[in-house]
Write a protein that holds these residues in place. Structure first.
Motif, PDB file in Angstrom:
ATOM      1  N   ALA A 250      -5.259  -6.200  -4.030  1.00 51.26           N
ATOM      2  CA  ALA A 250      -4.694  -7.535  -3.813  1.00 51.26           C
ATOM      3  C   ALA A 250      -3.235  -7.444  -3.380  1.00 51.26           C
ATOM      4  N   ILE A 251      -2.472  -6.550  -4.008  1.00 51.37           N
ATOM      5  CA  ILE A 251      -1.072  -6.369  -3.617  1.00 51.37           C
ATOM      6  C   ILE A 251      -0.995  -5.839  -2.190  1.00 51.37           C
ATOM      7  N   ARG A 252      -1.869  -4.892  -1.833  1.00 54.21           N
ATOM      8  CA  ARG A 252      -1.879  -4.344  -0.480  1.00 54.21           C
ATOM      9  C   ARG A 252      -2.205  -5.425   0.551  1.00 54.21           C
ATOM     10  N   GLU A 253      -3.167  -6.299   0.243  1.00 55.50           N
ATOM     11  CA  GLU A 253      -3.515  -7.376   1.175  1.00 55.50           C
ATOM     12  C   GLU A 253      -2.357  -8.350   1.349  1.00 55.50           C
TER      13      GLU A 253
ATOM     14  N   THR B  15       5.002   1.459  -6.658  1.00 50.82           N
ATOM     15  CA  THR B  15       5.084   1.726  -8.092  1.00 50.82           C
ATOM     16  C   THR B  15       3.701   1.814  -8.708  1.00 50.82           C
ATOM     17  N   ARG B  16       2.815   0.884  -8.350  1.00 54.23           N
ATOM     18  CA  ARG B  16       1.451   0.908  -8.876  1.00 54.23           C
ATOM     19  C   ARG B  16       0.706   2.169  -8.452  1.00 54.23           C
ATOM     20  N   MET B  17       0.951   2.630  -7.245  1.00 54.84           N
ATOM     21  CA  MET B  17       0.252   3.818  -6.762  1.00 54.84           C
ATOM     22  C   MET B  17       0.680   5.073  -7.513  1.00 54.84           C
ATOM     23  N   ARG B  18       1.859   5.061  -8.094  1.00 53.53           N
ATOM     24  CA  ARG B  18       2.363   6.252  -8.800  1.00 53.53           C
ATOM     25  C   ARG B  18       1.796   6.392 -10.205  1.00 53.53           C
TER      26      ARG B  18
ATOM     27  N   LYS C 200      12.041  -9.029   3.905  1.00 51.87           N
ATOM     28  CA  LYS C 200      11.198 -10.098   3.362  1.00 51.87           C
ATOM     29  C   LYS C 200      10.083  -9.573   2.455  1.00 51.87           C
ATOM     30  N   CYS C 201       9.599  -8.372   2.695  1.00 50.13           N
ATOM     31  CA  CYS C 201       8.450  -7.835   1.958  1.00 50.13           C
ATOM     32  C   CYS C 201       8.839  -6.709   1.006  1.00 50.13           C
ATOM     33  N   GLN C 202      10.104  -6.597   0.704  1.00 49.78           N
ATOM     34  CA  GLN C 202      10.594  -5.476  -0.083  1.00 49.78           C
ATOM     35  C   GLN C 202       9.997  -5.454  -1.497  1.00 49.78           C
ATOM     36  N   LYS C 203       9.917  -6.621  -2.165  1.00 53.09           N
ATOM     37  CA  LYS C 203       9.374  -6.651  -3.525  1.00 53.09           C
ATOM     38  C   LYS C 203       7.910  -6.229  -3.549  1.00 53.09           C
ATOM     39  N   LEU C 204       7.149  -6.709  -2.576  1.00 55.28           N
ATOM     40  CA  LEU C 204       5.734  -6.334  -2.515  1.00 55.28           C
ATOM     41  C   LEU C 204       5.569  -4.835  -2.263  1.00 55.28           C
ATOM     42  N   ALA C 205       6.375  -4.305  -1.366  1.00 51.73           N
ATOM     43  CA  ALA C 205       6.282  -2.879  -1.057  1.00 51.73           C
ATOM     44  C   ALA C 205       6.638  -2.032  -2.276  1.00 51.73           C
TER      45      ALA C 205
ATOM     46  N   ALA D 176      -0.324  -9.055   4.872  1.00 47.81           N
ATOM     47  CA  ALA D 176      -0.090 -10.420   5.375  1.00 47.81           C
ATOM     48  C   ALA D 176       1.403 -10.676   5.547  1.00 47.81           C
ATOM     49  N   CYS D 177       2.202 -10.156   4.634  1.00 47.35           N
ATOM     50  CA  CYS D 177       3.653 -10.322   4.736  1.00 47.35           C
ATOM     51  C   CYS D 177       4.188  -9.609   5.973  1.00 47.35           C
ATOM     52  N   TYR D 178       3.710  -8.386   6.220  1.00 47.62           N
ATOM     53  CA  TYR D 178       4.120  -7.649   7.419  1.00 47.62           C
ATOM     54  C   TYR D 178       3.787  -8.432   8.683  1.00 47.62           C
TER      55      TYR D 178
END
Length: 103
Positions: free
Chosen positions: A57-60, A86-89, A76-81, A64-66
């Protein structure tokens, strides 16, 4: 009145989530107790599945933000990235208890 009418088809489906009681962690269960072992294993698999779906869901949202912000996506998409990376780690993408994303 029939329950199979057109009006019922147009109503949005309500998500149904089954609640499971939390059991002991997989590593803490006595393996000789088969019922507790299987319940713990199922809970572990469910937790991993939920974490993976949250990551998707975060990736989607990030994709969309990109697309929405184009060349300004770095700011604009820094928090999502950051949340996605972080989740992937985390091991198996499962965050520690009490972890909340900064979205």
């Amino acid at each position: 009145q029939s329950t199979w009418g057109f009006a019922n088809l147009m109503e949005p489906a309500q998500p149904r989530h089954r609640q499971f009681p939390r059991v002991a962690e997989f590593s803490e269960v006595d393996r000789s107790d088969l019922v507790a072992f299987v319940e713990s294993k199922e809970q572990y698999v469910r937790d991993q599945f939920v974490a993976l779906e949250e990551l998707k869901a975060i990736r989607e949202k990030l994709q969309a933000c990109y697309e929405r912000h184009g060349v300004n996506h770095h700011t604009k998409c820094q928090k999502l990235a950051k949340a996605y990376i972080t989740r992937m780690r985390f091991p198996n993408y499962v965050p520690p208890p009490g972890y909340e994303d900064d979205l």
